[in-house]
Design a protein around this motif. Structure first.
Motif, PDB file in Angstrom:
ATOM      1  N   THR A 118       0.815  -1.148   0.022  1.00 37.98           N
ATOM      2  CA  THR A 118       0.024   0.030   0.077  1.00 37.98           C
ATOM      3  C   THR A 118       0.998   1.282   0.003  1.00 37.98           C
ATOM      4  O   THR A 118       0.371   2.466  -0.624  1.00 37.98           O
ATOM      5  N   SER A 124       0.116   4.072  -2.867  1.00 35.33           N
ATOM      6  CA  SER A 124       0.117   5.490  -2.534  1.00 35.33           C
ATOM      7  C   SER A 124       0.872   6.280  -3.451  1.00 35.33           C
ATOM      8  O   SER A 124       0.573   7.318  -3.644  1.00 35.33           O
ATOM      9  N   ARG A 125       2.425   5.815  -3.378  1.00 34.09           N
ATOM     10  CA  ARG A 125       3.296   6.796  -4.283  1.00 34.09           C
ATOM     11  C   ARG A 125       2.768   6.722  -5.654  1.00 34.09           C
ATOM     12  O   ARG A 125       3.099   7.935  -6.288  1.00 34.09           O
ATOM     13  N   TYR A 137      -0.205   6.443  -7.022  1.00 35.48           N
ATOM     14  CA  TYR A 137      -1.755   7.082  -7.097  1.00 35.48           C
ATOM     15  C   TYR A 137      -2.038   8.350  -6.600  1.00 35.48           C
ATOM     16  O   TYR A 137      -2.909   8.933  -6.789  1.00 35.48           O
ATOM     17  N   LEU A 138      -1.147   8.726  -5.403  1.00 36.63           N
ATOM     18  CA  LEU A 138      -1.322   9.820  -4.537  1.00 36.63           C
ATOM     19  C   LEU A 138       0.083  10.356  -4.609  1.00 36.63           C
ATOM     20  O   LEU A 138       0.796  10.855  -3.462  1.00 36.63           O
ATOM     21  N   THR A 179       1.048  13.557  -4.922  1.00 38.47           N
ATOM     22  CA  THR A 179       0.987  15.095  -4.318  1.00 38.47           C
ATOM     23  C   THR A 179       0.965  14.830  -2.794  1.00 38.47           C
ATOM     24  O   THR A 179       1.026  16.203  -2.277  1.00 38.47           O
ATOM     25  N   THR A 180       0.706  13.665  -2.100  1.00 37.97           N
ATOM     26  CA  THR A 180       0.319  13.902  -0.694  1.00 37.97           C
ATOM     27  C   THR A 180       1.778  14.148   0.189  1.00 37.97           C
ATOM     28  O   THR A 180       2.908  14.067  -0.449  1.00 37.97           O
ATOM     29  N   HIS A 233       3.861   9.226   2.684  1.00 45.16           N
ATOM     30  CA  HIS A 233       3.064   8.222   2.494  1.00 45.16           C
ATOM     31  C   HIS A 233       3.086   7.327   3.715  1.00 45.16           C
ATOM     32  O   HIS A 233       3.043   6.115   3.336  1.00 45.16           O
ATOM     33  N   THR A 258      -1.120   8.850   7.215  1.00 48.89           N
ATOM     34  CA  THR A 258      -1.431   9.905   6.099  1.00 48.89           C
ATOM     35  C   THR A 258      -2.360   9.296   5.149  1.00 48.89           C
ATOM     36  O   THR A 258      -3.413   9.944   4.832  1.00 48.89           O
ATOM     37  N   MET A 259      -2.082   8.182   4.771  1.00 48.87           N
ATOM     38  CA  MET A 259      -3.022   7.466   3.818  1.00 48.87           C
ATOM     39  C   MET A 259      -4.324   7.258   4.263  1.00 48.87           C
ATOM     40  O   MET A 259      -5.330   7.305   3.691  1.00 48.87           O
ATOM     41  N   HIS A 308      -6.277  10.270   4.098  1.00 52.00           N
ATOM     42  CA  HIS A 308      -6.573  10.776   2.910  1.00 52.00           C
ATOM     43  C   HIS A 308      -7.751  10.158   2.562  1.00 52.00           C
ATOM     44  O   HIS A 308      -8.632  10.612   1.802  1.00 52.00           O
TER      45      HIS A 308
END
Length: 158
Positions: A136, A140-141, A143-144, A146-147, A150, A154-155, A158
């Protein structure tokens, strides 16, 4: 897993999405350190999902051979007393591998957990896990991107 996705896609036409049919096991370990060659597993946890529904849970402490470092006790909130009557790593791994079977294994930085699991399986004379796995943190890196970070917390937020 390919058959699982095919079957899930077929049920999509019946009003369900393929995610509703997806089966996987989320895993997490607590260890006495970061080195899978010398540090020990002190807790193994896993949850079996079908879609978003929890269908089974597994959680066991593991009795270490060595002393529990104070920092790990503070970090994990696991005390030496929690581990006194816990099963050995061999017993815990046997129960865990029965629980996960050939399911896809999901975890945040899952390679860390799999490294500990596989090194310990070899040490107790068993075969390494051959399960497919999804990380995951890596997902996350992708598909997300700009967060702010990771981390799992945080995920989840989000």
């Amino acid at each position: 897993m390919d058959n699982q996705l095919t079957n899930a896609a077929q049920t999509q036409s019946k009003g369900n999405t393929w995610l509703d049919e997806l089966e996987y096991v989320a895993i997490d370990l607590e260890t006495t350190g970061l080195n899978s060659e010398k540090d020990e597993i002190i807790e193994i946890a896993a949850i079996r999902f079908k879609g978003k529904e929890v269908v089974a849970e597994f959680d066991t402490f593991v009795k270490p051979k060595g002393k529990l470092p104070k920092f790990i006790e503070y970090l994990t909130h696991i005390s030496p007393q929690d581990l006194q009557t816990a099963p050995s790593i061999k017993e815990a791994l046997a129960e865990f591998t029965d629980f996960v079977g050939d399911s896809v294994l999901v975890g945040h930085n899952v390679a860390f957990d799999l490294g500990f699991l596989n090194n310990n399986l070899i040490r107790v004379g068993e075969f390494q896990l051959k399960n497919k796995s999804w990380d995951t943190a890596e997902i996350s890196r992708i598909y997300l991107p700009t967060t702010s970070d990771h981390k799992l917390s945080t995920m989840v937020s989000h």
